[in-house]
Scaffold this motif. Sequence first.
Motif, PDB file in Angstrom:
ATOM      1  N   GLY A   1       0.810  -1.210   0.000  1.00  0.00           N
ATOM      2  CA  GLY A   1       0.000   0.000   0.000  1.00  0.00           C
ATOM      3  C   GLY A   1       0.838   1.253   0.000  1.00  0.00           C
ATOM      4  N   LYS A   2       0.250   2.316  -0.523  1.00  0.00           N
ATOM      5  CA  LYS A   2       0.847   3.650  -0.489  1.00  0.00           C
ATOM      6  C   LYS A   2      -0.242   4.611  -0.050  1.00  0.00           C
ATOM      7  N   PHE A   3       0.070   5.478   0.887  1.00  0.00           N
ATOM      8  CA  PHE A   3      -0.877   6.506   1.286  1.00  0.00           C
ATOM      9  C   PHE A   3      -0.106   7.687   1.842  1.00  0.00           C
ATOM     10  N   GLY A   4      -0.751   8.829   1.850  1.00  0.00           N
ATOM     11  CA  GLY A   4      -0.069   9.956   2.449  1.00  0.00           C
ATOM     12  C   GLY A   4      -0.736  11.285   2.211  1.00  0.00           C
ATOM     13  N   PHE A   5      -0.195  12.251   2.875  1.00  0.00           N
ATOM     14  CA  PHE A   5      -0.550  13.652   2.739  1.00  0.00           C
ATOM     15  C   PHE A   5       0.745  14.351   2.377  1.00  0.00           C
TER      16      PHE A   5
END
Length: 185
Positions: free
Chosen positions: A175-179
């Motif tokens: 997974g990849k996630f972010g702000f």
Amino acid sequence: MKNYGCACLLFFAVLASQAQNDSISNREFGNNEIKLNAIMLLLGSFEPSYEYNLSESSSVGVSLFIPFDDENFDVSTNYYISPYYRIFFGQKYAAGFFLEGFAMLNSSDREHYDHSQEGNYKYWEEDVTDFALGFGLGGKWMTRGGFVFEVTGGIGRNLFTKSNDDYYNYSPIVGKFGFNLGFRF
């Protein structure tokens, strides 16, 4: 009830910001962006990104993930390098809602447990490098001064390492996630 009200207010603020018609064009800024994932930085990992805007509706980029705080951020990933391609659906130049396709070269620690018939077990760790393909989506906003911020998330699957009963903490899903916060120049 207070949380519900805050969530509604935030939702309408995002909708209102999307509905505004700004006159930010590509002529005011270049095609390059550098960004840093603020969420991962707070959790104990360094994830910078570079993105090049190909046109008003597409861009390519690459991100690098390196954890630095193993005590507070329990992650088995040693690093990943992830090139990506994005298609934008907003009114602004290379901004708004986007879909993303990505590849990911990743290295992670896999824990092995081997049980013997005598009741003993043997434990060891192994570094495994794998390659994943995935997709994601998100939104990107840009201020008049060139400051860029985006919210993104994606999911992919490792292609080469198979699931095995000997692996204790293995999952083929990545997974990849972010702000991400950055600047267009």
